[in-house]
Structure formats: structure tokens, C-alpha cells
Design an enzyme around this catalytic site. Structure first.
Site, PDB file in Angstrom:
ATOM      1  N   GLU A  53      45.700  34.447  85.048  1.00  0.00           N
ATOM      2  CA  GLU A  53      44.872  34.168  86.225  1.00  0.00           C
ATOM      3  C   GLU A  53      43.736  35.187  86.361  1.00  0.00           C
ATOM      4  O   GLU A  53      43.222  35.403  87.456  1.00  0.00           O
ATOM      5  CB  GLU A  53      45.754  34.145  87.468  1.00  0.00           C
ATOM      6  CG  GLU A  53      46.822  33.052  87.420  1.00  0.00           C
ATOM      7  CD  GLU A  53      47.705  33.055  88.644  1.00  0.00           C
ATOM      8  OE1 GLU A  53      47.279  32.519  89.677  1.00  0.00           O
ATOM      9  OE2 GLU A  53      48.823  33.597  88.565  1.00  0.00           O
ATOM     10  N   SER A 103      48.580  29.235  89.760  1.00  0.00           N
ATOM     11  CA  SER A 103      47.371  28.472  89.438  1.00  0.00           C
ATOM     12  C   SER A 103      47.650  27.290  88.521  1.00  0.00           C
ATOM     13  O   SER A 103      46.787  26.857  87.761  1.00  0.00           O
ATOM     14  CB  SER A 103      46.306  29.377  88.815  1.00  0.00           C
ATOM     15  OG  SER A 103      45.872  30.337  89.734  1.00  0.00           O
ATOM     16  N   ASP A 160      53.768  26.560 100.312  1.00  0.00           N
ATOM     17  CA  ASP A 160      53.329  25.246  99.854  1.00  0.00           C
ATOM     18  C   ASP A 160      54.451  24.232 100.026  1.00  0.00           C
ATOM     19  O   ASP A 160      55.612  24.512  99.700  1.00  0.00           O
ATOM     20  CB  ASP A 160      52.913  25.298  98.388  1.00  0.00           C
ATOM     21  CG  ASP A 160      51.740  26.235  98.139  1.00  0.00           C
ATOM     22  OD1 ASP A 160      51.137  26.697  99.121  1.00  0.00           O
ATOM     23  OD2 ASP A 160      51.435  26.496  96.966  1.00  0.00           O
ATOM     24  N   SER A 184      39.667  28.092  98.267  1.00  0.00           N
ATOM     25  CA  SER A 184      41.029  28.441  98.660  1.00  0.00           C
ATOM     26  C   SER A 184      41.364  27.952 100.069  1.00  0.00           C
ATOM     27  O   SER A 184      40.511  27.916 100.959  1.00  0.00           O
ATOM     28  CB  SER A 184      41.233  29.955  98.586  1.00  0.00           C
ATOM     29  OG  SER A 184      41.099  30.412  97.269  1.00  0.00           O
TER      30      SER A 184
END
Length: 358
Positions: free
Chosen positions: A15, A184, A294, A318
Site C-alpha cells: 500500500e 486496499s 466496514d 476516502s
């Protein structure tokens, strides 16, 4: 006297580029009248470089990159010797995602050096980045989540057929294969049959030696940001409307094919329950500063925690900054300021503890 803010970016991580995008936004948002801002670039080999004080806007992430001939050890030594003055107030903002940034390693270094830093501590970071350990912990605290199982590389090498059959019996198809500690959407694949499962496992093991395999949950992908220390607060629920079956790296950071819907279209009751679960997740992981939780939410509004992110992205795409703007009109710079204040609050509390007997 201005506070020195050292923004760590890049890193020895898949990332790496995402970190540079986050860091550029953070650096640009910091009040240069209040802070001396120093980008600290960490190459993908792990070499540190202090890029010097920033006065102007970062326009391209390439401005944050530097090729150094130092070794890892000498570069860190140079950074530490040249950067910190005990007569000044210093803080580190680790704008790092994934390995060696979000996994507790950099946090441990900063703890040993007695330097305040933004975000979660060693334990929360180390647990939060490991999807398997997080899920095991959440299961003990009755946090709703889908079916999952883990797979270690040595188990796979010893008996591939047994591993596949176990996954088929416990998870079935379709299934998602993920490296346990990457973010990611790197190394993630959806598998509809045995051939795809074997290929996905092979790819995921090229990133690390522990995987999580999850059942597919048909639902909308939603997120909540939690910010605070002892008394954390949850944002409203946000939703991504996407064109793809799942949000891969390109959709999140490259081609912009995600639409944010904030607040998400939910009944008030379910929205409040999700916010309560987000704060519970924060508490279970002993988080500080921030976390993003999430979810998958089905058509009948059943919700499942998918994963947590202890240092979520702060790019222009974001969700975290957008959630707080919609929750209480907190601007991007105000959110960064709040995280810095929370970091000093946590540091000062830790300094008040006794480390030797009277």
C-alpha cells in the site's frame, strides 16, 4: 512555539502508493502557521528520508519520494539524530497503511522512543490488521460477522486437497480469499469453483503466509468511522455504490468508479445499531484515535462486520473524512487537528503512569 509534525509516508508495503496519496492530503491540510510539517519518506526497501520542512502545497505524490543510498539502520539513525529536539513539541503522524505501518511495528518503535503519535497503539494495530485474529476476537464478543476460516501456508503445502475440501465444507462457493493482513483489496479474489479457489490461494500466498477465506454475503458495503479515546463517537453510516462485484484497488484509488452515499439509506433503528456495534468493535480492540468499521448490509437490513481499519485512508476518495463532514460538519483539517489532539491526550495519560515501584 510551533509543534513539529513528522508525517511518515510510503513504507515497505503493497500500500506504498496509497500512503503517499493519504500523506499528501494530510500535509496539505495541516496549518503551517501552527505546525512545522516534515514529510518522512520511507522507501519500499524501508529506507527513511527526511524531506525537510514543507511550506507549499504538495501537488504530486512524486514530491514525497526520494532515492537514498543509506541503509535502513543508518537512515533511521540519521532521522532520529537530526529530527527531534527535546525543547520542542514533536508528534509523528504515521500516514502508513498495511505492513510496517499499521501493524504495530512502527507504533512499538515510537513507544520505545517515547514520541507521541497519531492513531492506535501497538496491540490494537497488531490485532486490527490481522483479519483472522480480529474475527476470532469479535466472535467471542458476539459481533455479527459472516462465516470464515483460516488457512496457513504450511497446511496448504502439506495437503492441498484436504485444505480445499475443508473450505468447501465450511464456507462453500462463492468464497472470498484474502491475505490475512493486507488492505486496499490487495490479493483478494472471489472464487466460484475449485479451480478459481486454488488459483486465488496461490496468488494470496505470494503476499503472506496466512489467509482468511470468507463466505459471500450479498449486500451493500457500508462504513462507519469511530473517533476518540475513552469516549469514542461513531459517525453516520456511509455507503459506497459501486460498478464492480467488490471494491478492488483500482476502484478505490485509481478510476474513481465509486459513489459515496452519506448517510446511507437505512432505517434509523438499524443505523443506530450499526453505530453501537462500531463503538463496541472499537472498545473490543482497545482502539484509540480512530478506526473505520466496514459492513455488509443485506436487503432485509441484516448487517455483518466485514473488517476494521486502524489507519484508514485519507485520500480524496476516502470515506473517513467524508463521514465526519456529513455527521457534524467537521472539515478535513479539523479532523486532522482532532486526531493530533487525541494523540497528545493519550500520550500524556500514558506518561502519568508509574513505571517503577516507589
Amino acid at each position: 512555539m510551533k509543534t513539529n509534525v513528522y508525517v511518515l509516508c510510503g513504507g515497505k508495503s503493497v500500500e506504498h502508493r496509497v500512503s503517499l496519496i493519504s500523506a499528501s492530503a494530510i500535509i496539505n491540510s495541516l496549518d503551517k502557521k501552527k505546525y512545522h510539517v516534515y514529510p518522512i519518506y520511507i522507501s519500499d526497501e524501508g529506507i527513511w528520508s527526511n524531506l525537510g520542512i514543507v511550506e507549499d502545497e504538495i501537488k504530486e505524490i512524486s514530491e514525497l519520494m526520494y532515492q537514498s543510498s543509506n541503509t535502513v539502520i543508518s537512515s533511521i539513525e540519521t532521522f532520529l539524530r537530526s529530527s527531534f529536539n527535546e525543547r520542542e513539541q514533536n508528534i509523528v503522524f504515521p500516514a502508513l497503511h498495511g505492513t510496517n505501518g499499521e501493524d504495530g511495528t512502527i507504533q512499538g518503535l515510537l513507544e520505545i522512543l517515547d514520541i507521541p503519535y497519531v492513531g492506535n497503539g501497538v496491540m490494537s494495530s497488531a490485532i486490527g490488521i490481522d483479519k483472522v485474529v480480529t474475527k476470532d476476537l469479535f466472535a467471542k464478543h458476539n459481533i455479527p460477522q459472516g462465516k470464515y476460516t483460516r488457512l496457513l501456508q504450511h497446511q496448504w503445502k502439506k495437503d492441498k486437497l484436504f485444505s480445499i475440501e475443508r473450505i468447501e465444507e465450511t464456507i462453500g462457493y462463492p468464497a472470498y480469499v484474502k491475505p490475512a493482513s493486507l488492505g486496499s483489496s490487495v490479493g483478494i479474489n472471489r472464487c466460484a469453483n475449485r479451480e478459481e479457489l486454488e488459483a486465488a490461494i496461490h496468488e494470496a500466498f505470494s503476499f503472506e503466509d496466512k489467509l482468511v477465506i470468507e463466505e459471500e454475503i450479498i449486500g451493500r458495503e457500508m462504513q462507519i468511522s469511530v473517533v476518540g479515546n475513552e469516549f469514542p463517537k461513531a459517525s453516520v453510516v456511509g455507503e459506497f455504490i459501486q460498478e464492480r462485484q467488490f471494491m478492488d484497488y483500482a476502484a478505490k484509488y485509481t478510476d474513481g468508479k465509486l459513489i459515496q452515499v452519506i448517510p446511507a439509506k437505512l432505517t434509523e433503528k438499524v443505523s443506530e445499531l450499526m453505530r453501537e456495534v462500531a463503538i463496541k468493535s472499537f472498545d473490543v480492540l482497545n482502539c484509540s484515535g480512530l478506526v473505520r468499521v466496514d459492513y455488509f448490509v443485506t436487503d432485509d437490513e441484516r448487517f455483518y462486520v466485514n473488517e476494521v481499519n486502524t489507519m484508514p485512508g485519507f485520500t480524496k476518495l476516502s470515506m473517513t473524512p467524508a463521514l465526519w463532514e456529513k455527521t457534524d460538519q467537521t472539515t478535513y483539517p479539523e479532523l486532522i487537528e482532532k486526531l493530533i489532539n487525541l494523540a497528545f491526550e493519550r500520550y500524556n495519560k500514558r506518561k502519568s503512569f508509574l513505571y517503577k515501584r516507589k
